[in-house]
Design an enzyme around this catalytic site. Sequence first.
Site, PDB file in Angstrom:
ATOM      1  N   GLU A   1      -6.514   4.727   8.041  1.00  0.00           N
ATOM      2  CA  GLU A   1      -6.431   6.268   7.888  1.00  0.00           C
ATOM      3  C   GLU A   1      -7.457   6.830   7.120  1.00  0.00           C
ATOM      4  O   GLU A   1      -7.701   7.844   7.466  1.00  0.00           O
ATOM      5  CB  GLU A   1      -4.954   6.319   6.853  1.00  0.00           C
ATOM      6  CG  GLU A   1      -3.621   5.993   7.733  1.00  0.00           C
ATOM      7  CD  GLU A   1      -2.732   5.476   7.017  1.00  0.00           C
ATOM      8  OE1 GLU A   1      -2.646   5.400   5.790  1.00  0.00           O
ATOM      9  OE2 GLU A   1      -1.694   4.997   7.478  1.00  0.00           O
TER      10      GLU A   1
ATOM     11  N   ASN B   1       0.975  -1.229   0.030  1.00  0.00           N
ATOM     12  CA  ASN B   1       0.187   0.115   0.076  1.00  0.00           C
ATOM     13  C   ASN B   1       0.926   1.341  -0.059  1.00  0.00           C
ATOM     14  O   ASN B   1       1.522   1.463   1.012  1.00  0.00           O
ATOM     15  CB  ASN B   1      -0.881   0.039   1.271  1.00  0.00           C
ATOM     16  CG  ASN B   1      -1.674   1.096   1.280  1.00  0.00           C
ATOM     17  OD1 ASN B   1      -1.759   2.146   0.554  1.00  0.00           O
ATOM     18  ND2 ASN B   1      -2.119   1.451   2.717  1.00  0.00           N
ATOM     19  N   TRP B   2       0.925   1.822  -1.007  1.00  0.00           N
ATOM     20  CA  TRP B   2       1.854   2.956  -1.209  1.00  0.00           C
ATOM     21  C   TRP B   2       1.255   4.094  -0.670  1.00  0.00           C
ATOM     22  O   TRP B   2       2.013   5.308  -0.563  1.00  0.00           O
ATOM     23  CB  TRP B   2       2.249   2.971  -2.847  1.00  0.00           C
ATOM     24  CG  TRP B   2       3.306   2.104  -3.392  1.00  0.00           C
ATOM     25  CD1 TRP B   2       3.366   0.974  -2.595  1.00  0.00           C
ATOM     26  CD2 TRP B   2       3.463   2.078  -4.754  1.00  0.00           C
ATOM     27  NE1 TRP B   2       4.079   0.046  -3.673  1.00  0.00           N
ATOM     28  CE2 TRP B   2       4.275   0.865  -4.935  1.00  0.00           C
ATOM     29  CE3 TRP B   2       3.382   2.796  -5.718  1.00  0.00           C
ATOM     30  CZ2 TRP B   2       4.587   0.487  -6.242  1.00  0.00           C
ATOM     31  CZ3 TRP B   2       3.916   2.381  -7.128  1.00  0.00           C
ATOM     32  CH2 TRP B   2       4.565   1.351  -7.129  1.00  0.00           C
ATOM     33  N   LYS B   3       0.166   4.188  -0.024  1.00  0.00           N
ATOM     34  CA  LYS B   3      -0.474   5.501   0.377  1.00  0.00           C
ATOM     35  C   LYS B   3      -0.353   6.790  -0.529  1.00  0.00           C
ATOM     36  O   LYS B   3      -0.211   6.479  -1.806  1.00  0.00           O
ATOM     37  CB  LYS B   3       0.069   5.500   1.841  1.00  0.00           C
ATOM     38  CG  LYS B   3      -0.120   4.367   2.792  1.00  0.00           C
ATOM     39  CD  LYS B   3       0.322   4.442   4.132  1.00  0.00           C
ATOM     40  CE  LYS B   3       0.066   3.066   4.869  1.00  0.00           C
ATOM     41  NZ  LYS B   3       0.135   3.192   6.204  1.00  0.00           N
TER      42      LYS B   3
ATOM     43  N   GLY C   1       2.928   2.218  10.746  1.00  0.00           N
ATOM     44  CA  GLY C   1       3.988   3.388  10.595  1.00  0.00           C
ATOM     45  C   GLY C   1       4.777   3.542  11.905  1.00  0.00           C
ATOM     46  O   GLY C   1       5.622   4.767  11.902  1.00  0.00           O
TER      47      GLY C   1
ATOM     48  N   GLU D   1      -5.081  -4.802  10.436  1.00  0.00           N
ATOM     49  CA  GLU D   1      -3.949  -3.717  10.714  1.00  0.00           C
ATOM     50  C   GLU D   1      -4.124  -3.020  11.948  1.00  0.00           C
ATOM     51  O   GLU D   1      -5.011  -2.073  12.126  1.00  0.00           O
ATOM     52  CB  GLU D   1      -3.854  -2.702   9.616  1.00  0.00           C
ATOM     53  CG  GLU D   1      -3.631  -3.373   8.339  1.00  0.00           C
ATOM     54  CD  GLU D   1      -2.992  -2.260   7.294  1.00  0.00           C
ATOM     55  OE1 GLU D   1      -2.166  -2.780   6.821  1.00  0.00           O
ATOM     56  OE2 GLU D   1      -3.616  -1.471   6.970  1.00  0.00           O
TER      57      GLU D   1
ATOM     58  N   GLY E   1       3.006  -0.715   4.113  1.00  0.00           N
ATOM     59  CA  GLY E   1       3.172   0.240   3.828  1.00  0.00           C
ATOM     60  C   GLY E   1       4.557   0.622   3.479  1.00  0.00           C
ATOM     61  O   GLY E   1       5.284   0.256   2.500  1.00  0.00           O
ATOM     62  N   GLY E   2       5.414   1.104   4.558  1.00  0.00           N
ATOM     63  CA  GLY E   2       6.680   1.690   4.398  1.00  0.00           C
ATOM     64  C   GLY E   2       7.474   0.780   3.665  1.00  0.00           C
ATOM     65  O   GLY E   2       8.243   1.310   2.468  1.00  0.00           O
TER      66      GLY E   2
ATOM     67  N   HIS F   1      -9.327   1.294   5.046  1.00  0.00           N
ATOM     68  CA  HIS F   1      -8.065   1.477   5.678  1.00  0.00           C
ATOM     69  C   HIS F   1      -8.145   2.397   6.856  1.00  0.00           C
ATOM     70  O   HIS F   1      -9.042   3.516   7.034  1.00  0.00           O
ATOM     71  CB  HIS F   1      -7.010   2.222   4.998  1.00  0.00           C
ATOM     72  CG  HIS F   1      -5.690   1.883   5.437  1.00  0.00           C
ATOM     73  ND1 HIS F   1      -4.953   2.799   6.438  1.00  0.00           N
ATOM     74  CD2 HIS F   1      -4.593   0.980   5.174  1.00  0.00           C
ATOM     75  CE1 HIS F   1      -3.735   2.392   6.648  1.00  0.00           C
ATOM     76  NE2 HIS F   1      -3.520   1.503   5.917  1.00  0.00           N
TER      77      HIS F   1
ATOM     78  N   SER G   1       3.973  -2.160  10.090  1.00  0.00           N
ATOM     79  CA  SER G   1       5.478  -2.339  10.397  1.00  0.00           C
ATOM     80  C   SER G   1       6.070  -3.537   9.874  1.00  0.00           C
ATOM     81  O   SER G   1       6.729  -4.231  10.631  1.00  0.00           O
ATOM     82  CB  SER G   1       5.867  -1.935  11.774  1.00  0.00           C
ATOM     83  OG  SER G   1       5.379  -0.601  12.014  1.00  0.00           O
TER      84      SER G   1
HETATM   85  P1  13P Z   1       3.275   0.256   7.506  1.00  0.00           P
HETATM   86  O1  13P Z   1       3.944  -0.838   7.031  1.00  0.00           O
HETATM   87  O2  13P Z   1       4.169   1.666   7.009  1.00  0.00           O
HETATM   88  O3  13P Z   1       3.456   0.229   9.106  1.00  0.00           O
HETATM   89  O4  13P Z   1       2.146   0.635   7.181  1.00  0.00           O
HETATM   90  C1  13P Z   1       1.018  -0.643   7.316  1.00  0.00           C
HETATM   91  C2  13P Z   1      -0.378  -0.017   6.404  1.00  0.00           C
HETATM   92  O5  13P Z   1      -0.828   0.764   6.935  1.00  0.00           O
HETATM   93  C3  13P Z   1      -0.485  -0.730   5.366  1.00  0.00           C
HETATM   94  O6  13P Z   1      -1.701  -0.605   4.912  1.00  0.00           O
END
Ligand code: 13P
Length: 253
Positions: A100, A12-14, A176, A170, A237-238, A98, A216
């Site tokens: 967020e 997920n590149w956000k 993050g 999640e 994510g990251g 998600h 993470s």
């Molecule tokens: P991180 O891997 O950066 O913690 O993000 C997880 C995430 O929200 C994937 O959707």
Amino acid sequence: MNPKRRPILAGNWKMNMTAAQARDLAGKLVPLVSGVTGRDIVLGPPFTALAAVAETIKGTNVSLSAQDLHWEDKGAFTGEISAEMLLDLGCRYVIIGHSERRQYFGETDETVNKKVRQALKKGLLPILCVGETLAEREAGKLNEIISRQVTGGLKDIPTSDMQKIVIAYEPVWAIGTGKTATPEQANEVHALIRRKIKALYSADIAEGLRIQYGGSVTPENVSTLMAMPDIDGALVGGASLKPESFAALVNFK
Ligand code: 13P
């Protein structure tokens, strides 16, 4: 991991990557994962980079996901993106609900459910995200929150559509932050989700459902997470923003 369920590793590149950067990242990733079989590999760039990534991964073992969609077919919804638009760009999956989006954009179980239904109606595969905040966990509300999000998100979804759905667990406190849930903590919630699905549908549906862990995940911790019986993949994510680290993750042993 359970041999009955095909692992699914999704990035997920956000809100990261211009179209050019996305093309470059996907282009570097493809050769690093081209030998992978028996696993689903998914990239979730922002809307503006979907077309560039679609071109880059065409004919490969990597598929495309959007990060959201609107629940209506079309019309006066300024700024929104429809399922048809996503299909047109080659999306196979769509991330829905998600944390967020729930936290910053007012998404509720009701809007999440409308989006899941719309995705299924149009032929996109939903990745339905659920997860508790630290405050909810500390208040002993973990079961209640997860059950509510699962039940609410899947309201009126017929059994016949359940094999198209992936659930991503999640925990908000692990996103993050570098604080991964321990494999045992994550597995406990995955097992809870599976029990909920069994109660709502059937043992067969529950056994077939793929549940990803997100929060993470890194190349260093992915293997111990994937070794747990109810963890079927990762939503990353990251660590998905660098070709080498996402490839290492996809290639977990
Ligand atoms: P991180 O891997 O950066 O913690 O993000 C997880 C995430 O929200 C994937 O959707």
